[in-house]
Design an enzyme around this catalytic site. Structure first.
Site, PDB file in Angstrom:
ATOM      1  N   CYS A   1       0.832  -1.275  -0.062  1.00  0.00           N
ATOM      2  CA  CYS A   1       0.006  -0.021  -0.067  1.00  0.00           C
ATOM      3  C   CYS A   1       0.839   1.340   0.087  1.00  0.00           C
ATOM      4  O   CYS A   1       0.219   2.239  -0.084  1.00  0.00           O
ATOM      5  CB  CYS A   1      -0.888  -0.106   1.354  1.00  0.00           C
ATOM      6  SG  CYS A   1      -2.089  -1.496   1.157  1.00  0.00           S
TER       7      CYS A   1
ATOM      8  N   HIS B   1      -2.595   7.603   6.998  1.00  0.00           N
ATOM      9  CA  HIS B   1      -2.818   6.167   6.387  1.00  0.00           C
ATOM     10  C   HIS B   1      -4.322   5.976   6.830  1.00  0.00           C
ATOM     11  O   HIS B   1      -5.113   5.277   5.974  1.00  0.00           O
ATOM     12  CB  HIS B   1      -1.661   5.251   6.572  1.00  0.00           C
ATOM     13  CG  HIS B   1      -1.833   4.095   6.038  1.00  0.00           C
ATOM     14  ND1 HIS B   1      -1.932   3.704   4.501  1.00  0.00           N
ATOM     15  CD2 HIS B   1      -1.880   2.412   6.570  1.00  0.00           C
ATOM     16  CE1 HIS B   1      -2.225   2.485   4.230  1.00  0.00           C
ATOM     17  NE2 HIS B   1      -2.078   1.850   5.423  1.00  0.00           N
TER      18      HIS B   1
ATOM     19  N   GLU C   1      -0.849   4.950  14.392  1.00  0.00           N
ATOM     20  CA  GLU C   1      -0.560   6.090  13.684  1.00  0.00           C
ATOM     21  C   GLU C   1      -0.586   7.157  14.471  1.00  0.00           C
ATOM     22  O   GLU C   1       0.074   8.068  14.585  1.00  0.00           O
ATOM     23  CB  GLU C   1      -0.971   5.942  12.495  1.00  0.00           C
ATOM     24  CG  GLU C   1      -0.636   7.048  11.444  1.00  0.00           C
ATOM     25  CD  GLU C   1      -1.539   7.125  10.046  1.00  0.00           C
ATOM     26  OE1 GLU C   1      -1.059   7.877   9.318  1.00  0.00           O
ATOM     27  OE2 GLU C   1      -2.347   6.358   9.775  1.00  0.00           O
TER      28      GLU C   1
ATOM     29  N   LYS D   1      -9.496   8.056   3.391  1.00  0.00           N
ATOM     30  CA  LYS D   1     -10.098   6.505   2.920  1.00  0.00           C
ATOM     31  C   LYS D   1     -11.487   6.515   3.587  1.00  0.00           C
ATOM     32  O   LYS D   1     -11.991   5.350   3.074  1.00  0.00           O
ATOM     33  CB  LYS D   1      -9.067   5.320   3.825  1.00  0.00           C
ATOM     34  CG  LYS D   1      -7.716   5.473   2.944  1.00  0.00           C
ATOM     35  CD  LYS D   1      -6.954   4.126   3.680  1.00  0.00           C
ATOM     36  CE  LYS D   1      -5.702   3.992   2.886  1.00  0.00           C
ATOM     37  NZ  LYS D   1      -4.611   5.147   3.070  1.00  0.00           N
TER      38      LYS D   1
ATOM     39  N   HIS E   1      -9.802   1.968   0.577  1.00  0.00           N
ATOM     40  CA  HIS E   1      -8.466   1.766   0.480  1.00  0.00           C
ATOM     41  C   HIS E   1      -7.975   1.253  -0.802  1.00  0.00           C
ATOM     42  O   HIS E   1      -8.152   0.251  -1.223  1.00  0.00           O
ATOM     43  CB  HIS E   1      -7.754   0.897   1.731  1.00  0.00           C
ATOM     44  CG  HIS E   1      -6.293   0.617   1.800  1.00  0.00           C
ATOM     45  ND1 HIS E   1      -5.537   1.326   1.107  1.00  0.00           N
ATOM     46  CD2 HIS E   1      -5.716   0.115   2.710  1.00  0.00           C
ATOM     47  CE1 HIS E   1      -4.320   1.251   1.544  1.00  0.00           C
ATOM     48  NE2 HIS E   1      -4.360   0.322   2.536  1.00  0.00           N
TER      49      HIS E   1
ATOM     50  N   PHE F   1       1.628  -3.697   4.028  1.00  0.00           N
ATOM     51  CA  PHE F   1       2.180  -4.681   4.352  1.00  0.00           C
ATOM     52  C   PHE F   1       3.364  -5.109   4.126  1.00  0.00           C
ATOM     53  O   PHE F   1       4.050  -4.711   3.102  1.00  0.00           O
ATOM     54  CB  PHE F   1       1.196  -5.999   3.791  1.00  0.00           C
ATOM     55  CG  PHE F   1      -0.234  -5.799   4.109  1.00  0.00           C
ATOM     56  CD1 PHE F   1      -0.773  -5.272   5.297  1.00  0.00           C
ATOM     57  CD2 PHE F   1      -1.197  -6.882   3.614  1.00  0.00           C
ATOM     58  CE1 PHE F   1      -2.038  -5.229   5.605  1.00  0.00           C
ATOM     59  CE2 PHE F   1      -2.418  -6.875   3.858  1.00  0.00           C
ATOM     60  CZ  PHE F   1      -2.852  -6.349   5.025  1.00  0.00           C
TER      61      PHE F   1
END
Length: 417
Positions: free
Chosen positions: A165, A305, A316, A337, A342, A403
């Site tokens: 991502c 994110h 985060e 998002k 996403h 990831f």
């Protein structure tokens, strides 16, 4: 060696809430959800039955039938968004030095639909390997920048970054550095993804990564909310034209902003889970601030994110509080998002564009779908909940994580003379 300044001179977007930049911004500022039941395939046996799909997209409006058949959706999206950005930048293709124009593009998965369909067709056949001759060229992730360069004749650096991502954020950082070092005058960068497929949804379901709030898909992407249960899969593309500042000035280009820094780090912790203390996230923001040569107190807005996962959102925000201290309470923090879902490898690009548009319009888009406070999140943080907020944004940060522990962070600033 003195590094060259880098600016953004063109934008293009194809998103679940708008098929061009103007539509995208309209969706962002009005807090529009792009999530709905999946239309691409029968979801009866799937745990998750919704996603943020592109709406009203007809490839035959952009390609002839023969060309469209040669392109996976992720590559179609890349071609459409990059063309919008090139047009927006006003690049004269007949006069530009095409050896100094590159294409660096991000894709986390690439042509997963093509791979899925070809394997299914083979499995259902008689065992004879009758694969489509375009199977491999349609599937490979690097075909998107390849096709962009072929269409426009750009002969500079050309490749794809793959870091899950964080892919398109890494692409932007690479583009920034190539121009800084004087290798290129212009780079088309960004990312695209089209993973709303049986394999994509089924695979993420198997990981328990996706939301399963099938009774209310339009509110399922709910970053920072106590009832969040996973991310919502999105698709689309975002494209940015990065250009050397003096080159842009010389041709009288419109300049959106300056790209002042990029940072990278690794969690080095787990394949899919973030470090619970946000150590890697702290480091990537510190690296970005150091690269930009600015103090943390200068940042006005952070597009996080913020995927709407139980662990990721908390980690985060803890990292933001640790890095920015008391100043964190004055920053507009948001997660777009909540509206787009996403977009995996394309997330960094469309969220960077959202940050740039926030600067342009002095308005920070909201984090929608928030109803329940999470006791694990500092209540003094301004998460820009449910409604856009007007404010002057001179410096904007965009965070993207993938990831494998890949972290990327980009900083944008209103242009100085």
């Amino acid at each position: 060696m003195e590094l060259k300044r880098v600016v953004v001179t063109g934008l293009g977007a194809l998103t679940p809430i708008g098929n061009n930049i103007q539509e995208y911004w309209d969706g962002l500022k009005n807090g529009r959800s792009g999530c709905a039941p999946i239309t691409y395939f029968d979801t009866e046996k799937f745990k998750t039955k919704f996603a943020c799909e592109i709406k009203n997209f007809d490839p035959l409006q952009h390609f002839d039938r023969k060309e469209a058949r040669k392109l996976d959706r992720f590559a179609q999206y890349a071609m459409v968004s990059s063309t919008e950005a090139i047009d927006d930048a006003g690049i004269d293709l007949d006069s530009v030095d095409k050896f100094r124009v590159g294409v660096i593009w991000g894709a986390g998965i690439g042509g997963i639909e093509t791979f899925q369909d070809e394997v299914i067709n083979f499995q259902e056949g008689d065992g004879t390997p009758r694969f489509n001759p375009f199977f491999i060229p349609k599937m490979i992730a690097d075909i998107a920048p390849g096709n962009i360069s072929i269409k426009h004749g750009f002969m500079g650096p050309n490749y794809t970054t793959v870091s899950a991502c964080a892919s398109s954020a890494n692409a932007m950082i690479d583009a920034l550095n190539y121009i800084r070092l004087g290798t290129c005058d212009i780079i088309v960068t960004g990312g695209s993804e089209a993973a709303v497929t049986k394999a994509g949804v089924g695979g993420f379901n198997a990981m328990h990564a996706l939301s399963t709030l099938n009774e209310s898909p339009e509110t399922a992407s709910r970053p920072f909310d106590a009832t969040r249960d996973g991310f919502v899969l999105g698709e689309g593309a975002g494209a940015l034209i990065l250009e050397e500042y003096e080159h842009a000035k010389a041709r009288g280009a419109k300049i959106y902003c300056e790209v002042i820094g990029g940072g990278m780090s690794s969690d080095a912790y787990h394949m899919t889970a973030p470090h619970p203390d946000g150590i890697g996230v702290e480091r990537v923001m510190l690296n970005c601030l150091k690269d930009a040569g600015i103090d943390a107190s200068e940042v006005d807005a952070i597009n996080t994110h913020g995927t709407s996962t139980p662990l990721g959102d908390v980690a985060e925000l803890k990292a933001i509080s640790a890095i920015f201290g008391k100043h964190a309470n004055t920053i507009n923090i948001n997660s777009t998002k909540s509206m787009t879902g996403h977009l995996l490898g394309a997330a960094g690009a469309i969220e960077a564009i959202a940050s740039i548009l926030a600067m342009q319009n002095s308005m920070v888009p909201p984090t929608i779908n928030h109803t329940t406070v999470d006791e694990n999140i500092d209540p003094s943080l301004n998460l820009t909940l449910n409604k856009a907020q007007e404010r002057e944004v001179n410096v904007a940060m965009s965070n993207t994580f993938g990831f494998g522990g890949h972290n990327a962070c980009v900083l944008f600033k209103k242009i100085d003379a």
